[in-house]
Write an enzyme that holds these catalytic residues in place. Structure first.
Site, PDB file in Angstrom:
ATOM      1  N   GLU A  77       0.835  -1.206   0.000  1.00  0.00           N
ATOM      2  CA  GLU A  77       0.000   0.000   0.000  1.00  0.00           C
ATOM      3  C   GLU A  77       0.865   1.249   0.000  1.00  0.00           C
ATOM      4  OE1 GLU A  77      -0.332   2.022   3.023  1.00  0.00           O
ATOM      5  OE2 GLU A  77      -0.484   0.623   4.698  1.00  0.00           O
ATOM      6  N   LYS A 118      -5.976  10.402   0.931  1.00  0.00           N
ATOM      7  CA  LYS A 118      -6.000   9.058   1.490  1.00  0.00           C
ATOM      8  C   LYS A 118      -7.166   8.336   0.824  1.00  0.00           C
ATOM      9  CE  LYS A 118      -5.477   6.827   6.021  1.00  0.00           C
ATOM     10  NZ  LYS A 118      -5.535   7.058   7.479  1.00  0.00           N
ATOM     11  N   VAL A 146      -5.548   0.094   2.981  1.00  0.00           N
ATOM     12  CA  VAL A 146      -5.613  -1.366   2.889  1.00  0.00           C
ATOM     13  C   VAL A 146      -6.757  -1.789   1.968  1.00  0.00           C
ATOM     14  CG1 VAL A 146      -6.126  -3.479   4.187  1.00  0.00           C
ATOM     15  CG2 VAL A 146      -4.498  -1.815   5.105  1.00  0.00           C
ATOM     16  N   ASP A 176     -17.716   3.984  13.970  1.00  0.00           N
ATOM     17  CA  ASP A 176     -16.473   4.304  13.274  1.00  0.00           C
ATOM     18  C   ASP A 176     -15.686   3.009  13.097  1.00  0.00           C
ATOM     19  OD1 ASP A 176     -14.245   5.391  12.171  1.00  0.00           O
ATOM     20  OD2 ASP A 176     -13.902   6.881  13.740  1.00  0.00           O
ATOM     21  N   SER A 179     -13.334   0.749  10.322  1.00  0.00           N
ATOM     22  CA  SER A 179     -12.521   0.863   9.113  1.00  0.00           C
ATOM     23  C   SER A 179     -13.067  -0.001   7.976  1.00  0.00           C
ATOM     24  CB  SER A 179     -11.084   0.441   9.414  1.00  0.00           C
ATOM     25  OG  SER A 179     -10.334   0.348   8.219  1.00  0.00           O
ATOM     26  N   ASP A 226     -11.288  -1.379   5.974  1.00  0.00           N
ATOM     27  CA  ASP A 226     -10.372  -2.518   5.823  1.00  0.00           C
ATOM     28  C   ASP A 226     -11.053  -3.816   6.234  1.00  0.00           C
ATOM     29  OD1 ASP A 226      -8.631  -0.466   5.280  1.00  0.00           O
ATOM     30  OD2 ASP A 226      -7.374  -0.758   7.060  1.00  0.00           O
ATOM     31  N   LYS A 284      -3.485  -1.614  15.462  1.00  0.00           N
ATOM     32  CA  LYS A 284      -2.916  -0.612  16.374  1.00  0.00           C
ATOM     33  C   LYS A 284      -3.708  -0.561  17.680  1.00  0.00           C
ATOM     34  CE  LYS A 284      -1.157   2.353  12.673  1.00  0.00           C
ATOM     35  NZ  LYS A 284      -1.741   1.679  11.509  1.00  0.00           N
TER      36      LYS A 284
END
Length: 698
Positions: A50, A111, A131, A163, A165, A167, A184
């Site tokens: 990425e 992004k 991702v 919220d 992602s 991904d 993370k």
């Protein structure tokens, strides 16, 4: 081979190959770097990478040096890196050094996630792919392994804010293996793992334990449901997922190297402080992660950046080893399948393709005119072709398993082309010690005009009636047999006699206007069910049978259609269906009328019928988008055959063919390595289809 002298035409046989392939779908543009395209075509390992780490993850010049080092690590492990990024509205799968630097320096980069792709591409903007967007591009290009730092997840308080992602949902619907350092710790790792389970994503920790890593820390307090201990085990897990066709991905979580994990506690404390600061400042959504990473880097005096870089390097190394192991396993699996059939002349094929196999060399000049008798500047590209090989390749990539019968020399060219064709059933290819593998060399001007073509095709005469008769059992039980014009007349006559005896459908691909006459030198043509000539080849067929033909071929589409219908009429007395390819004019399908269209389905017996024709305009492909014109017609034929055998309606069959042809034009290979059933499924490809026109044939 059929040669059309302009790169802007659609249905062609032989011509320009360049070093850049371009995939066009739904108005979106994907550029595949030549090194990536070549590796994929040769079934070699490729690792997708990425680019948000370049555009948003690190400051310059750390971002550029890290990106270059990651690619170097991938290459050192024996794989080809394919960094994905968006540059001026085009998704690039594989970046040049100049393109990497452009993204690293670009201040206006966005992004780009799944939701952003349409907007960014429509506006011609640039950005780093997250991702999810990288997974989409990698899957589109046919890359099964993708390495990143860490994935997104469910944010803290995500049960209220929702919220989450993209991904995670991408992992649930795109069959890609994602190698990362876990999630993370700024995220809600427990809920992230629960969400992945809900999406049906297989999650495994790479290493000796099931501890799920938290990016900077090898332990998050949570465990993975699965664990793999080495590249081979990881590759086997990925292969199993892909073979099950679950349409979901695999997440392989790789702990940070032990020597860098020592700073984990310091970094974790900084993360908590940064999370609190982000909350206090009201920072939300996609801005959270960059803000926290920057603040953590400042609080730890660069230690977090060092650890970040270290884990990315480690992921690249591990991911490349897994990609190499997966490539090896897949190659061995295909080899075992071929060895199982080799010597027994596979009987599980419902299609038999008999025709030529070539090694092509395309030399393209860099000047408008070429000067003979001296060296001209240009580029030379090698690819693997042959009409029969191309059609068998197309069918194989679309889920069929045709038995391919051909002949080559026992030389290095033969080894190269058969290695390239490992995904095909080549158990019917004869290798001869005293022969040269067929080669073709085209010299082409900068504008795409053929200046000179040379071919050594003598080995195709060894595809004799005697050799092909060894496969009589397969021929007599096949649903469809495809012949190309490279094979001897006696072999064509023999196959047509088998077809007549067993009521087998035969498709004749004329190859060029000279060879188009072969079945028509006798009554063999009366056993053909399908043929796909261009207008010049259709003229040859009529001339051979003694029917009148125009001295000069027309140029306007109206006159072309009128002449094509007139020339098709005599052949339709015996041939079930003719697919007349008209270059930039599209495709004219002629045959038996059925419910307002042409009946493409194989006939069970001959009968009197009402004839009609339907004209399908070509999909728009510009000269700039055209990268290779040597296999579009063969891609069209292979996809048409696939649609017919799937018993699809005529519109769907032809649209599959047109989509396959467009993919071929956008690839540096005659048959695009990215050709799949989904890529030509009209129900899955968003396309504004020109309306076909109907006409009766008296």
């Amino acid at each position: 081979m059929r040669v059309l002298q302009r790169a802007s035409v659609l249905i062609l046989r032989r011509g320009i190959s360049t070093f850049q392939s371009r995939l066009s779908k739904s108005g979106s543009l994907f550029r595949v770097h030549p090194s990536v395209s070549k590796a994929l075509a040769e079934n070699k390992p490729v690792v997708a990478l990425e680019s948000t780490i370049i555009t948003h993850g690190m400051p310059y010049p750390h971002n550029l040096s890290t990106a270059k080092q990651v690619e170097a690590i991938v290459r050192a492990e024996g794989a080809t890196p394919a960094t994905v990024g968006v540059i001026e509205g085009e998704v690039h799968v594989g970046l040049s050094p100049e393109e990497l630097e452009h993204l690293a320096l670009c201040k206006s980069s966005l992004k780009v996630s799944r939701r952003d792709l349409p907007y960014v591409m429509s506006k011609g903007l640039s950005g780093g792919t997250t991702v999810s967007a990288t997974m989409i591009a990698a899957h589109r290009a046919g890359i099964p392994v993708f390495v990143t730092g860490g994935i997104g997840g469910v944010h803290r308080d995500g049960e209220n804010s929702l919220d989450i992602s993209a991904d995670l949902t991408e992992l649930g619907r795109t069959p890609i293996a994602v190698i990362s350092a876990g999630v993370k710790s700024i995220l809600d790792i427990g809920r992230t793992l629960e969400f992945l389970e809900m999406q049906g994503v297989c999650v495994a920790t790479y290493g000796a334990s099931k501890n799920f890593p938290a990016f900077f820390s090898p332990q998050s307090g949570f465990t993975s449901p699965c664990q793999v201990g080495n590249p081979e085990e990881a590759a086997a897990l990925i292969a199993s997922t892909l073979s099950l066709d679950l349409q979901s991905g695999v997440l392989l979580a790789v702990p940070i190297p032990e020597q860098h994990a020592a700073a984990g506690q310091l970094i974790e404390e900084a993360i908590q402080a940064a999370v609190a600061e982000a909350s206090a400042k009201g920072i939300t959504g996609r801005d959270v992660t960059p803000f926290i990473l920057q603040m953590v880097n400042e609080l730890t005096e660069g230690k977090s950046l060092q650890a970040n870089i270290a884990l990315i390097y480690n992921n690249a190394k591990v991911g490349s080893q897994i990609a190499c192991a997966l490539s090896k396993q897949m190659t061995e699996r295909k080899s075992r399948g071929q060895n199982h059939h080799h010597g027994k002349h596979s009987s599980d094929s419902d299609i038999v393709v008999i025709g030529g196999i070539n090694v092509d060399f395309i030399a393209k000049g860099k000047t408008r005119t070429l000067h003979f008798g001296q060296t001209n500047p240009g580029s030379v590209c090698q690819s693997f072709g042959g009409v029969g090989r191309n059609i068998a390749d197309s069918l194989s990539r679309l889920g069929r398993r045709p038995l391919f019968i051909s002949a080559t020399g026992a030389d290095s060219h033969s080894e190269a082309v058969l290695n390239y064709c490992k995904h095909m059933n080549t158990s019917g290819v004869l290798r001869l010690e005293e022969q040269n593998t067929a080669t073709y060399c085209a010299v082409i001007t900068e504008s795409g005009e053929l200046s000179l073509g040379l071919g050594d095709m003598d080995v195709h005469q060894q595809i004799t009636e005697q050799y092909v008769s060894q496969f009589e059992k397969q021929l007599s039980s096949a649903t469809l047999v495809c012949l190309d014009g490279n094979i001897p007349v006696s072999t064509i006559d023999y196959v047509c006699s088998i077809a007549r005896k067993h009521n087998i459908n035969v498709w004749y691909e004329p190859t060029d206007s000279e060879k188009a006459s072969k079945p028509f030198l006798s009554d063999a043509w009366k056993s053909l069910s399908y043929s796909s000539p261009n207008l010049a080849e259709l003229c040859t067929m009529n001339k051979t049978l003694g029917f009148p033909t125009p001295e000069v071929l027309p140029s306007s589409i109206e006159e072309v259609l009128s002449v094509a219908v007139a020339l098709a009429r005599p052949l339709l007395e015996h041939v079930h269906c003719l697919v007349v390819t008209l270059g930039a004019g599209g495709v004219l399908v002629c045959g038996e009328h059925d419910a307002g269209s042409v009946n493409l389905q194989p006939r069970k017996q001959k009968r009197r019928r009402q004839l009609c024709a339907v004209h399908y305009p070509a999909l728009t492909v510009t000269a700039e988008e055209t990268m290779n014109v040597s296999g579009a017609g063969d891609s069209l034929a292979g996809a048409l055959m696939t649609g017919i055998l799937q018993r699809r309606d005529t519109d769907s069959c032809v649209r599959m063919g047109l989509l396959a042809a467009r993919l071929s034009l956008a690839s540096s290979h005659p048959i695009a390595p990215t050709l799949t059933s989904d890529s030509v499924d009209p129900n899955k490809v968003r396309q504004d289809w020109p309306k076909p026109s109907f006409m009766w044939i008296n």
